[in-house]
Scaffold this motif. Structure first.
Motif, PDB file in Angstrom:
ATOM      1  N   ALA A 126     -22.284 -30.053  16.876  1.00 43.50           N
ATOM      2  CA  ALA A 126     -21.203 -29.684  15.966  1.00 43.50           C
ATOM      3  C   ALA A 126     -21.704 -28.726  14.883  1.00 43.50           C
ATOM      4  O   ALA A 126     -22.912 -28.517  14.718  1.00 43.50           O
ATOM      5  CB  ALA A 126     -20.609 -30.940  15.324  1.00 43.50           C
ATOM      6  N   LYS A 127     -20.756 -28.176  14.145  1.00 39.62           N
ATOM      7  CA  LYS A 127     -21.087 -27.201  13.100  1.00 39.62           C
ATOM      8  C   LYS A 127     -22.033 -27.789  12.059  1.00 39.62           C
ATOM      9  O   LYS A 127     -22.929 -27.106  11.561  1.00 39.62           O
ATOM     10  CB  LYS A 127     -19.799 -26.707  12.430  1.00 39.62           C
ATOM     11  N   ASP A 128     -21.835 -29.085  11.733  1.00 41.07           N
ATOM     12  CA  ASP A 128     -22.672 -29.717  10.711  1.00 41.07           C
ATOM     13  C   ASP A 128     -23.994 -30.238  11.274  1.00 41.07           C
ATOM     14  O   ASP A 128     -24.750 -30.899  10.563  1.00 41.07           O
ATOM     15  CB  ASP A 128     -21.908 -30.848  10.026  1.00 41.07           C
ATOM     16  N   GLY A 129     -24.266 -29.955  12.549  1.00 35.84           N
ATOM     17  CA  GLY A 129     -25.538 -30.360  13.146  1.00 35.84           C
ATOM     18  C   GLY A 129     -25.523 -31.705  13.838  1.00 35.84           C
ATOM     19  O   GLY A 129     -26.519 -32.089  14.461  1.00 35.84           O
ATOM     20  N   THR A 130     -24.419 -32.443  13.728  1.00 35.37           N
ATOM     21  CA  THR A 130     -24.356 -33.747  14.393  1.00 35.37           C
ATOM     22  C   THR A 130     -24.148 -33.555  15.894  1.00 35.37           C
ATOM     23  O   THR A 130     -23.581 -32.562  16.350  1.00 35.37           O
ATOM     24  CB  THR A 130     -23.206 -34.610  13.849  1.00 35.37           C
ATOM     25  N   ARG A 131     -24.623 -34.528  16.662  1.00 36.01           N
ATOM     26  CA  ARG A 131     -24.464 -34.495  18.113  1.00 36.01           C
ATOM     27  C   ARG A 131     -23.211 -35.274  18.493  1.00 36.01           C
ATOM     28  O   ARG A 131     -23.017 -36.401  18.034  1.00 36.01           O
ATOM     29  CB  ARG A 131     -25.695 -35.077  18.802  1.00 36.01           C
ATOM     30  N   VAL A 132     -22.400 -34.655  19.320  1.00 33.94           N
ATOM     31  CA  VAL A 132     -21.126 -35.251  19.716  1.00 33.94           C
ATOM     32  C   VAL A 132     -21.194 -35.652  21.189  1.00 33.94           C
ATOM     33  O   VAL A 132     -21.361 -34.784  22.056  1.00 33.94           O
ATOM     34  CB  VAL A 132     -19.959 -34.264  19.504  1.00 33.94           C
ATOM     35  N   PRO A 133     -21.081 -36.934  21.512  1.00 31.84           N
ATOM     36  CA  PRO A 133     -21.099 -37.346  22.925  1.00 31.84           C
ATOM     37  C   PRO A 133     -19.794 -36.936  23.609  1.00 31.84           C
ATOM     38  O   PRO A 133     -18.700 -37.161  23.078  1.00 31.84           O
ATOM     39  CB  PRO A 133     -21.223 -38.874  22.841  1.00 31.84           C
ATOM     40  N   VAL A 134     -19.900 -36.318  24.791  1.00 32.15           N
ATOM     41  CA  VAL A 134     -18.720 -35.840  25.507  1.00 32.15           C
ATOM     42  C   VAL A 134     -18.874 -36.093  27.007  1.00 32.15           C
ATOM     43  O   VAL A 134     -19.970 -36.296  27.508  1.00 32.15           O
ATOM     44  CB  VAL A 134     -18.482 -34.327  25.295  1.00 32.15           C
ATOM     45  N   MET A 135     -17.731 -36.071  27.689  1.00 29.79           N
ATOM     46  CA  MET A 135     -17.690 -36.052  29.152  1.00 29.79           C
ATOM     47  C   MET A 135     -17.282 -34.643  29.554  1.00 29.79           C
ATOM     48  O   MET A 135     -16.215 -34.171  29.165  1.00 29.79           O
ATOM     49  CB  MET A 135     -16.680 -37.080  29.682  1.00 29.79           C
ATOM     50  N   LEU A 136     -18.141 -33.970  30.305  1.00 29.67           N
ATOM     51  CA  LEU A 136     -17.945 -32.560  30.626  1.00 29.67           C
ATOM     52  C   LEU A 136     -17.587 -32.358  32.097  1.00 29.67           C
ATOM     53  O   LEU A 136     -18.202 -32.938  32.989  1.00 29.67           O
ATOM     54  CB  LEU A 136     -19.228 -31.777  30.315  1.00 29.67           C
TER      55      LEU A 136
END
Length: 272
Positions: A126-136
């Motif tokens: 993300a923009k703030d550097g956090t990692r976002v868990p996703v299903m791709l």
């Protein structure tokens, strides 16, 4: 058909100046304009579908330049589309090395077929550097047999993972309560069953002690019976207060219940 309106493309040419004439060319473009309107309608519809998607959709050319970034992608990443489209490389939208790994999987035959990647769990950056868990789910965009870009659809898993964590926490709490209830019931039943014969043993030992000469061998034996019976009664009382299960090492790999640590200051389950 008679009465139908047609759209004409009209062009003029003054090639016959010496004769003071003009050539007028007429071309029927009615069908061309109809196709163009249908094409525009289709484009507008597809754009509305992309904009209305609850899942993030990102597309890039083969160099990684971002070409499409829908509103759901803005919510997921924290970037605005005008900050990303034409300005950032798709590699910047993932943790280091993840974009390359994803492209390898898209080209592999092991994840949905060559050119396709389905249901792959990964993380975005993300923009703030956090990692976002996703299903791709992703695919190559092919034109005339050659890949010209890629598109990815991302389902944000943060809410789902939070729900799963709350569910697991509730299940652990329920299991803990059931274990405490079982231990309390078992401990209560055990204490009740032990108390009866123990009371009998203590009563007869005390009665016998009154009949014996103080200081004799039998008197000392009776005193030991009374003393150990009182100790046993205290252990039985503690067993009746068990509310949880805590163990301690015994001999070798054997473990036994740690009575002191298994007694809570809380009231017993069901008021016992």
């Amino acid at each position: 058909a008679a009465g139908d309106r047609r759209i004409l493309n009209v062009s003029f040419s003054s090639v016959l100046r010496e004769h003071d004439g003009v050539i007028v060319s007429l071309r029927d473009v009615t069908e061309d304009r109809a196709l163009e309107r249908e094409h525009n309608k289709t484009q507008e519809f597809l754009q509305r579908v992309i904009d209305s998607s609850v899942d993030a959709i990102v597309s890039a050319d083969m160099r990684g330049n971002v070409l499409l970034f829908n509103p759901a992608a803005e919510r997921t990443y924290g970037w605005q589309a005008d900050e990303v489209v034409g300005r950032r490389n798709v590699r910047e939208l993932y943790p280091d090395g993840v974009a390359v790994e994803i492209m390898k999987k898209i080209r592999s035959e092991s994840f949905g077929g060559p050119g396709v990647l389905q249901g792959f769990e990964t993380e975005l950056l993300a923009k703030d550097g956090t990692r976002v868990p996703v299903m791709l789910s992703a695919a190559l965009i092919v034109h005339r047999g050659h890949p010209i870009g890629s598109v990815g659809v991302f389902k944000d898993l943060r809410d789902l993972l939070r729900i799963e964590e709350r569910l697991q926490s509730a299940q652990r709490e329920l299991a803990d309560r059931e274990q405490k209830a079982f231990i309390a019931e078992l401990a209560g039943a055990t204490a009740h069953e032990l108390n009866q014969p123990l009371t009998t043993v203590m009563g007869y030992a005390q009665m016998l002690q009154k009949e014996l000469e103080p200081g004799t061998r039998l008197d000392r034996a009776c005193s030991a019976i009374v003393r150990e019976s009182e100790r046993m009664a205290e252990i039985v009382r503690k067993i009746g207060q068990l509310t949880k299960y805590e163990s301690k090492a015994y001999v070798g790999d054997t473990k036994i219940i740690d009575i002191e640590r298994s007694i809570d200051s809380e009231p017993p389950v069901d008021g016992r």
